[in-house]
Design a protein around this motif. Structure first.
Motif, PDB file in Angstrom:
ATOM      1  N   VAL A  46     -40.345 -26.588 -32.795  1.00 32.74           N
ATOM      2  CA  VAL A  46     -41.615 -26.737 -32.098  1.00 32.74           C
ATOM      3  C   VAL A  46     -41.779 -28.224 -31.803  1.00 32.74           C
ATOM      4  N   ARG A 106     -44.328 -31.096 -30.279  1.00 33.81           N
ATOM      5  CA  ARG A 106     -45.740 -31.348 -29.989  1.00 33.81           C
ATOM      6  C   ARG A 106     -45.910 -32.799 -29.552  1.00 33.81           C
ATOM      7  N   TRP A 120     -44.751 -24.895 -21.599  1.00 30.73           N
ATOM      8  CA  TRP A 120     -45.634 -25.762 -22.379  1.00 30.73           C
ATOM      9  C   TRP A 120     -47.064 -25.245 -22.287  1.00 30.73           C
ATOM     10  N   ARG A 171     -47.685 -28.494 -26.466  1.00 30.83           N
ATOM     11  CA  ARG A 171     -46.806 -27.806 -27.414  1.00 30.83           C
ATOM     12  C   ARG A 171     -45.860 -26.834 -26.713  1.00 30.83           C
TER      13      ARG A 171
END
Length: 109
Positions: A82, A84, A35, A43
């Motif tokens: 991805v 987030r 991360w 992210r």
């Protein structure tokens, strides 16, 4: 802090909760391999062998999000996702973001 995140559950964060300091975020990242913080958002990009594995992962992340009532932004492609996290209610990162990121990492451990 890592042990706190491992056992932690998300707490409601509307009102009275502040965003984590840069130092607290940095300390939390030490227990979250893969991360990073980009533009104030936690992210990580995950790669998979095929669409089926990607979607299985996305569904597992959705289950965590529903259970914790803390929802990431997801960007999904054929063999990648991805994830987030940020806490929009406080305009930054909170323990909830770190807790959920840790739970996502556990999916692939």
């Amino acid at each position: 802090m890592e042990s706190d995140l491992r056992k932690g559950r998300c707490q409601p964060c509307e009102g009275g909760v502040s965003a984590l300091s840069a130092e607290a975020v940095e300390a939390g990242l030490r227990g979250l391999p893969g991360w990073q913080v980009v533009d104030g958002v936690l992210r990580r990009e995950f790669h998979f062998n095929n669409f089926y594995e990607t979607m299985a992962f996305v569904n597992a992340v959705a289950w965590i999000a529903d259970r914790e009532d803390h929802h990431p932004d997801l960007e999904v492609g054929y063999n990648r996702c991805v994830v987030r996290y940020s806490t929009h209610a406080v305009g930054g990162l909170t323990d909830n973001d770190l807790i959920c990121a840790r739970q996502v990492n556990v999916l692939l451990a």
